[in-house]
Design a protein around this motif. Structure first.
Motif, PDB file in Angstrom:
ATOM      1  N   LEU A  41      71.859  64.996  76.736  1.00  0.00           N
ATOM      2  CA  LEU A  41      73.193  64.629  77.215  1.00  0.00           C
ATOM      3  C   LEU A  41      73.912  65.860  77.737  1.00  0.00           C
ATOM      4  O   LEU A  41      74.061  66.850  77.012  1.00  0.00           O
ATOM      5  CB  LEU A  41      74.001  64.022  76.062  1.00  0.00           C
ATOM      6  CG  LEU A  41      73.516  62.672  75.545  1.00  0.00           C
ATOM      7  CD1 LEU A  41      73.730  62.559  74.047  1.00  0.00           C
ATOM      8  CD2 LEU A  41      74.234  61.537  76.258  1.00  0.00           C
ATOM      9  N   HIS A  42      74.372  65.811  78.985  1.00  0.00           N
ATOM     10  CA  HIS A  42      75.161  66.920  79.536  1.00  0.00           C
ATOM     11  C   HIS A  42      76.556  66.898  78.905  1.00  0.00           C
ATOM     12  O   HIS A  42      77.202  65.849  78.859  1.00  0.00           O
ATOM     13  CB  HIS A  42      75.315  66.766  81.047  1.00  0.00           C
ATOM     14  CG  HIS A  42      74.118  67.228  81.833  1.00  0.00           C
ATOM     15  ND1 HIS A  42      73.805  68.556  81.968  1.00  0.00           N
ATOM     16  CD2 HIS A  42      73.176  66.549  82.513  1.00  0.00           C
ATOM     17  CE1 HIS A  42      72.712  68.676  82.717  1.00  0.00           C
ATOM     18  NE2 HIS A  42      72.301  67.468  83.054  1.00  0.00           N
ATOM     19  N   VAL A  43      77.006  68.058  78.445  1.00  0.00           N
ATOM     20  CA  VAL A  43      78.351  68.175  77.867  1.00  0.00           C
ATOM     21  C   VAL A  43      79.289  68.695  78.967  1.00  0.00           C
ATOM     22  O   VAL A  43      78.977  69.721  79.577  1.00  0.00           O
ATOM     23  CB  VAL A  43      78.349  69.179  76.692  1.00  0.00           C
ATOM     24  CG1 VAL A  43      79.749  69.325  76.094  1.00  0.00           C
ATOM     25  CG2 VAL A  43      77.357  68.753  75.618  1.00  0.00           C
TER      26      VAL A  43
ATOM     27  N   GLU B  51      73.677  61.362  79.938  1.00  0.00           N
ATOM     28  CA  GLU B  51      72.371  61.789  80.442  1.00  0.00           C
ATOM     29  C   GLU B  51      72.339  61.666  81.953  1.00  0.00           C
ATOM     30  O   GLU B  51      72.907  60.732  82.519  1.00  0.00           O
ATOM     31  CB  GLU B  51      71.288  60.854  79.891  1.00  0.00           C
ATOM     32  CG  GLU B  51      70.796  61.219  78.537  1.00  0.00           C
ATOM     33  CD  GLU B  51      69.832  60.155  78.024  1.00  0.00           C
ATOM     34  OE1 GLU B  51      69.054  60.478  77.135  1.00  0.00           O
ATOM     35  OE2 GLU B  51      69.867  59.011  78.500  1.00  0.00           O
ATOM     36  N   CYS B  52      71.616  62.569  82.584  1.00  0.00           N
ATOM     37  CA  CYS B  52      71.368  62.457  84.020  1.00  0.00           C
ATOM     38  C   CYS B  52      70.027  61.758  84.223  1.00  0.00           C
ATOM     39  O   CYS B  52      69.352  61.404  83.259  1.00  0.00           O
ATOM     40  CB  CYS B  52      71.364  63.843  84.651  1.00  0.00           C
ATOM     41  SG  CYS B  52      70.008  64.879  84.052  1.00  0.00           S
ATOM     42  N   THR B  53      69.637  61.594  85.476  1.00  0.00           N
ATOM     43  CA  THR B  53      68.389  60.879  85.765  1.00  0.00           C
ATOM     44  C   THR B  53      67.155  61.614  85.242  1.00  0.00           C
ATOM     45  O   THR B  53      66.087  61.034  85.157  1.00  0.00           O
ATOM     46  CB  THR B  53      68.228  60.670  87.290  1.00  0.00           C
ATOM     47  OG1 THR B  53      68.480  61.918  87.938  1.00  0.00           O
ATOM     48  CG2 THR B  53      69.200  59.634  87.806  1.00  0.00           C
TER      49      THR B  53
ATOM     50  N   ARG C 213      70.024  75.878  83.506  1.00  0.00           N
ATOM     51  CA  ARG C 213      70.224  74.855  84.527  1.00  0.00           C
ATOM     52  C   ARG C 213      69.204  73.720  84.345  1.00  0.00           C
ATOM     53  O   ARG C 213      68.016  73.961  84.156  1.00  0.00           O
ATOM     54  CB  ARG C 213      70.048  75.501  85.908  1.00  0.00           C
ATOM     55  CG  ARG C 213      70.360  74.584  87.068  1.00  0.00           C
ATOM     56  CD  ARG C 213      70.033  75.275  88.379  1.00  0.00           C
ATOM     57  NE  ARG C 213      70.926  76.420  88.627  1.00  0.00           N
ATOM     58  CZ  ARG C 213      72.083  76.321  89.283  1.00  0.00           C
ATOM     59  NH1 ARG C 213      72.483  75.155  89.752  1.00  0.00           N
ATOM     60  NH2 ARG C 213      72.839  77.390  89.462  1.00  0.00           N
ATOM     61  N   CYS C 214      69.705  72.493  84.402  1.00  0.00           N
ATOM     62  CA  CYS C 214      68.849  71.305  84.261  1.00  0.00           C
ATOM     63  C   CYS C 214      68.072  71.087  85.566  1.00  0.00           C
ATOM     64  O   CYS C 214      68.504  71.540  86.636  1.00  0.00           O
ATOM     65  CB  CYS C 214      69.754  70.111  83.965  1.00  0.00           C
ATOM     66  SG  CYS C 214      68.952  68.518  83.868  1.00  0.00           S
ATOM     67  N   ALA C 215      66.977  70.363  85.490  1.00  0.00           N
ATOM     68  CA  ALA C 215      66.202  70.053  86.705  1.00  0.00           C
ATOM     69  C   ALA C 215      67.041  69.280  87.723  1.00  0.00           C
ATOM     70  O   ALA C 215      66.751  69.300  88.916  1.00  0.00           O
ATOM     71  CB  ALA C 215      64.960  69.253  86.331  1.00  0.00           C
ATOM     72  N   CYS C 216      68.128  68.615  87.270  1.00  0.00           N
ATOM     73  CA  CYS C 216      69.005  67.885  88.192  1.00  0.00           C
ATOM     74  C   CYS C 216      69.931  68.842  88.949  1.00  0.00           C
ATOM     75  O   CYS C 216      70.627  68.424  89.864  1.00  0.00           O
ATOM     76  CB  CYS C 216      69.841  66.857  87.421  1.00  0.00           C
ATOM     77  SG  CYS C 216      71.180  67.579  86.456  1.00  0.00           S
ATOM     78  N   GLY C 217      69.967  70.117  88.529  1.00  0.00           N
ATOM     79  CA  GLY C 217      70.802  71.109  89.206  1.00  0.00           C
ATOM     80  C   GLY C 217      72.092  71.435  88.474  1.00  0.00           C
ATOM     81  O   GLY C 217      72.765  72.401  88.803  1.00  0.00           O
TER      82      GLY C 217
HETATM   83 ZN   LIG Z   1      70.587  67.067  84.293  1.00  0.00          ZN
END
Ligand SMILES: [Zn+2]
Length: 440
Positions: A245-247, A238-240, A305-309
């Motif tokens: 979970l990012h694969v 997981e990112c912040t 794209r996730c909010a984390c980029g």
């Molecule tokens: Zn993310």
């Protein structure tokens, strides 16, 4: 990399990996031949659907003593750096052969997770995951080297509290329950958890409920990030943003199959996680896996794209199929029980430790779930409140069991015990918290 670039890189690596398997893996060479597969026909990742599925059992069946040699070993012995064994729950452990490049690719995946969780060279991390045959702790240690982080490799959660006050670690890696027990112990030793140097926790090793994670985060007063990893090479984190979970899609390809294992399910739907190693062009692997059934179930949350980029797809926290039981036609996972235990109202009386057993009821077709929970003090525990909170949450999750609960073909019994009195402590190894004891 954007989605299009990533997808074409995945396809290029699928072609290279399939070709490498054909050339170097005795198992896959026979497997392609037996199944009449021309490896030149496997061009893109969707083509993997044409290939059969392999499982942990397939690996065991193709290694000594069942075969004279290790058929999944896909390079020369000279290239092998370590041999890992999975702590097999039944029979011979599976053997995995890792080259130094395999280790570096594994570490790359954890390094990305750490970075996405905000780790950097200022961090000092206590690793409570065990070193040795499990790749997790060693891989995290290698990943830390890439980030310039400091690792304190205790390997267990029974370290002295002076490590917290002396080294001023910024994070601890462990399982949810190890980290909860550690919190209780440190509190007893007079350490105020909100005043420690710990800024985040990384939980892994087993799936958990959002509720138990929330309780852990509240207990420690810091965020808890999830990582999911295995010797087979899935390492997702997981990112912040805590948005799944990012694969690491460029290094491991994950397909989600329907229960019959015939088609891919569409995004958002739960199914069986099936992984395929992806090798960068020109590289080697000690053991590679194509269409490997992880025995875990999950669903794709998003490929956007996730909010984390980050563009790597995100999945829900996988659950182990081995921890699922069927009750009157409904699947119930250990995590469903855990979510019901960790209701915030309950936690004023409980320490989080629990176990559940499924029994036959008094009459044919009746099912009883007996839930045992540890109370800080059973004498002053509001048992009625805990029963109501548990059953309320459990049936909210499992709506199809409501009529069975109402006509008493399904019932829930509770057992309130002192800390340390659960049955699971009597059995060695990973605790089993949901056990089916029905006769049929
Ligand atoms: Zn993310």
């Amino acid at each position: 990399m954007d989605r299009d670039g990533l997808d074409s890189l995945i396809d290029e690596r699928v072609r290279y990996t399939v070709g490498f398997a054909h050339k170097n893996s005795p198992f896959y060479r026979h497997w392609f031949k037996e199944n009449g597969i021309d490896t030149d026909d496997i061009r893109v990742h969707e083509d993997l659907l044409q290939l059969p599925i392999v499982s942990g059992r397939t690996i065991r069946e193709h290694q000594p003593p069942n075969t004279p040699d290790f058929q999944f070993l896909s390079t020369n012995w000279e290239d092998i750096f370590t041999i890992q064994e999975t702590s097999g729950t039944s029979g011979t452990p599976k053997s995995f052969f890792l080259t130094w490049d395999d280790w570096k690719r594994y570490a790359e995946k954890y390094a990305r997770s750490f970075v996405s969780q905000g780790f950097g060279s200022d961090d000092r991390v206590i690793v409570c995951a065990s070193y040795g045959m499990n790749v997790g702790a060693n891989t995290m240690t290698l990943a830390a080297h890439r980030l310039g982080m400091t690792i304190i490799p205790f390997g267990k959660c029974d370290f002295a509290s002076r490590a917290i006050t002396g080294y001023r670690p910024t994070a601890i890696v462990g399982s949810v329950f190890k980290l909860l027990r550690l919190a209780h112990r440190l509190k007893q030793e007079g350490i105020c958890l909100n005043e420690t140097s710990i800024t985040r926790l990384v939980a892994g090793g087993e799936s958990f409920a959002d509720e138990s994670r929330a309780y852990l985060a509240e207990t420690w007063g810091c965020p808890v990030y999830n990582t999911y990893g295995s010797t087979e090479g899935t390492m997702c984190g997981e990112c912040t943003e805590l948005a799944g979970l990012h694969v690491p899609e460029d290094l491991v390809h994950l397909d989600i199959y329907d229960p019959q294992m015939k088609v891919f399910v569409s995004d958002g739907n739960y199914g069986r996680a099936v992984l395929t190693t992806l090798l960068p062009k020109g590289s080697k692997a000690g053991t590679l896996l194509l269409n490997y059934d992880t025995d875990d179930t999950t669903a794709v949350i998003s490929r956007e794209r996730c909010a984390c980029g980050r563009t790597h797809m995100r999945i829900f926290n996988p659950q182990r199929e081995a921890e699922t039981v069927w009750i009157l036609g409904n699947s119930v996972n250990r995590v469903d029980v855990e979510a019901s235990v960790f209701q915030p109202e309950n936690m004023q009386f409980l320490n989080g430790e629990y176990e559940a057993f499924i029994y036959d009821g008094g009459s044919t077709g009746e099912v009883v779930m007996r839930v045992s929970v540890e109370c800080s003090d059973p004498e002053i525990t509001d048992r009625r409140l805990i029963e109501d909170c548990f059953v309320g949450k459990f049936l909210k999750n499992k709506k199809n069991l409501v009529p069975h609960y109402e006509d008493r073909t399904f019932s829930v019994m509770f057992n309130f015990v002192n800390p340390g009195e659960l049955e699971l402590y009597k059995i060695r190894g990973r605790p089993k918290r949901l056990i089916d004891r029905r006769s049929v």
